[in-house]
Write a protein that holds these residues in place. Sequence first.
Motif, PDB file in Angstrom:
ATOM      1  N   VAL A   1       0.835  -1.196   0.000  1.00 24.13           N
ATOM      2  CA  VAL A   1       0.000   0.000   0.000  1.00 24.13           C
ATOM      3  C   VAL A   1       0.872   1.247   0.000  1.00 24.13           C
ATOM      4  N   ILE A   2       0.585   2.152  -0.926  1.00 24.78           N
ATOM      5  CA  ILE A   2       1.225   3.459  -0.965  1.00 24.78           C
ATOM      6  C   ILE A   2       0.199   4.435  -0.396  1.00 24.78           C
ATOM      7  N   GLY A   3       0.601   5.199   0.589  1.00 25.07           N
ATOM      8  CA  GLY A   3      -0.317   6.112   1.263  1.00 25.07           C
ATOM      9  C   GLY A   3      -0.842   5.471   2.525  1.00 25.07           C
ATOM     10  N   PRO A   4      -2.062   5.691   2.846  1.00 21.83           N
ATOM     11  CA  PRO A   4      -3.051   6.405   2.067  1.00 21.83           C
ATOM     12  C   PRO A   4      -2.820   7.919   2.066  1.00 21.83           C
TER      13      PRO A   4
ATOM     14  N   SER B   1      -2.906  17.084  -2.785  1.00 23.17           N
ATOM     15  CA  SER B   1      -1.479  17.383  -2.967  1.00 23.17           C
ATOM     16  C   SER B   1      -0.608  16.177  -2.639  1.00 23.17           C
ATOM     17  N   ALA B   2      -0.948  15.446  -1.589  1.00 25.60           N
ATOM     18  CA  ALA B   2      -0.182  14.249  -1.217  1.00 25.60           C
ATOM     19  C   ALA B   2      -0.331  13.164  -2.280  1.00 25.60           C
ATOM     20  N   ALA B   3      -1.525  13.048  -2.849  1.00 22.17           N
ATOM     21  CA  ALA B   3      -1.762  12.051  -3.897  1.00 22.17           C
ATOM     22  C   ALA B   3      -0.969  12.394  -5.154  1.00 22.17           C
ATOM     23  N   LEU B   4      -0.972  13.663  -5.554  1.00 26.93           N
ATOM     24  CA  LEU B   4      -0.202  14.083  -6.728  1.00 26.93           C
ATOM     25  C   LEU B   4       1.286  13.872  -6.512  1.00 26.93           C
ATOM     26  N   ASP B   5       1.748  14.127  -5.300  1.00 23.96           N
ATOM     27  CA  ASP B   5       3.149  13.910  -4.956  1.00 23.96           C
ATOM     28  C   ASP B   5       3.508  12.423  -5.077  1.00 23.96           C
TER      29      ASP B   5
ATOM     30  N   GLY C   1     -12.980  17.557   0.179  1.00 20.60           N
ATOM     31  CA  GLY C   1     -13.709  18.615  -0.506  1.00 20.60           C
ATOM     32  C   GLY C   1     -13.209  18.966  -1.891  1.00 20.60           C
ATOM     33  N   GLU C   2     -12.174  18.277  -2.360  1.00 20.51           N
ATOM     34  CA  GLU C   2     -11.622  18.552  -3.690  1.00 20.51           C
ATOM     35  C   GLU C   2     -11.885  17.372  -4.626  1.00 20.51           C
ATOM     36  N   PRO C   3     -12.283  17.632  -5.869  1.00 15.85           N
ATOM     37  CA  PRO C   3     -12.461  16.540  -6.824  1.00 15.85           C
ATOM     38  C   PRO C   3     -11.108  15.898  -7.168  1.00 15.85           C
ATOM     39  N   ILE C   4     -11.116  14.605  -7.378  1.00 19.37           N
ATOM     40  CA  ILE C   4      -9.900  13.808  -7.562  1.00 19.37           C
ATOM     41  C   ILE C   4      -9.331  13.874  -8.979  1.00 19.37           C
ATOM     42  N   TYR C   5      -9.983  14.561  -9.893  1.00 20.11           N
ATOM     43  CA  TYR C   5      -9.625  14.478 -11.309  1.00 20.11           C
ATOM     44  C   TYR C   5      -8.186  14.867 -11.659  1.00 20.11           C
ATOM     45  N   PRO C   6      -7.540  15.816 -10.974  1.00 17.62           N
ATOM     46  CA  PRO C   6      -6.118  16.062 -11.295  1.00 17.62           C
ATOM     47  C   PRO C   6      -5.245  14.811 -11.079  1.00 17.62           C
ATOM     48  N   VAL C   7      -5.571  14.016 -10.068  1.00 11.80           N
ATOM     49  CA  VAL C   7      -4.823  12.776  -9.816  1.00 11.80           C
ATOM     50  C   VAL C   7      -5.159  11.747 -10.889  1.00 11.80           C
ATOM     51  N   ALA C   8      -6.434  11.637 -11.232  1.00 13.36           N
ATOM     52  CA  ALA C   8      -6.846  10.700 -12.288  1.00 13.36           C
ATOM     53  C   ALA C   8      -6.149  11.044 -13.601  1.00 13.36           C
ATOM     54  N   GLU C   9      -6.068  12.323 -13.917  1.00 12.73           N
ATOM     55  CA  GLU C   9      -5.397  12.747 -15.145  1.00 12.73           C
ATOM     56  C   GLU C   9      -3.904  12.421 -15.113  1.00 12.73           C
ATOM     57  N   ALA C  10      -3.263  12.637 -13.966  1.00 16.33           N
ATOM     58  CA  ALA C  10      -1.832  12.316 -13.836  1.00 16.33           C
ATOM     59  C   ALA C  10      -1.590  10.822 -14.001  1.00 16.33           C
ATOM     60  N   LEU C  11      -2.465  10.001 -13.426  1.00 10.38           N
ATOM     61  CA  LEU C  11      -2.334   8.548 -13.578  1.00 10.38           C
ATOM     62  C   LEU C  11      -2.557   8.135 -15.027  1.00 10.38           C
ATOM     63  N   ALA C  12      -3.579   8.686 -15.659  1.00  7.71           N
ATOM     64  CA  ALA C  12      -3.883   8.346 -17.053  1.00  7.71           C
ATOM     65  C   ALA C  12      -2.715   8.712 -17.966  1.00  7.71           C
ATOM     66  N   GLN C  13      -2.077   9.848 -17.713  1.00  6.08           N
ATOM     67  CA  GLN C  13      -0.926  10.257 -18.529  1.00  6.08           C
ATOM     68  C   GLN C  13       0.220   9.263 -18.404  1.00  6.08           C
TER      69      GLN C  13
END
Length: 125
Positions: free
Chosen positions: A35-38, A43-47, A65-77
């Motif tokens: 397990v990485i994290g949680p 910001s921690a997820a993007l890191d 309170g923040e949508p997860i999509y920046p992390v989803a986009e980083a993973l997809a890339q």
Amino acid sequence: MSDGDLNGLRILVVEDEAAISLLLEDMLLDFGCEVIGPAARLSAALDAVAKEQVDLAILDVNVAGEPIYPVAEALAQRSIPFVFSTGYGSAGIRDSFRDRPVLQKPFAQHDLKQKLIIARSKIVS
């Protein structure tokens, strides 16, 4: 490694609710995953995505309170498969990610394993 074998995979968990994080961690350890994290913040997820070797990820759709999509986009890339985790089902997922597996909260261990296997087997474009 067979399609149903998750042993040895490094899985990023992004979840802001401690009880759910612990549950996910226990289930993943039972599967033989590392397990990485949680990560409880975006910001921690993007890191983690930038710095860690991640084989798969489980993403709470709304993290502190923040949508997860920046992390989803980083993973997809990086062509890293992921599963969304939400209490709202696939209706709450942004259209561009509707093809990704969704783990409906509350969930059982079998459901988690099934969604991870599906995510891993999909060809990411």
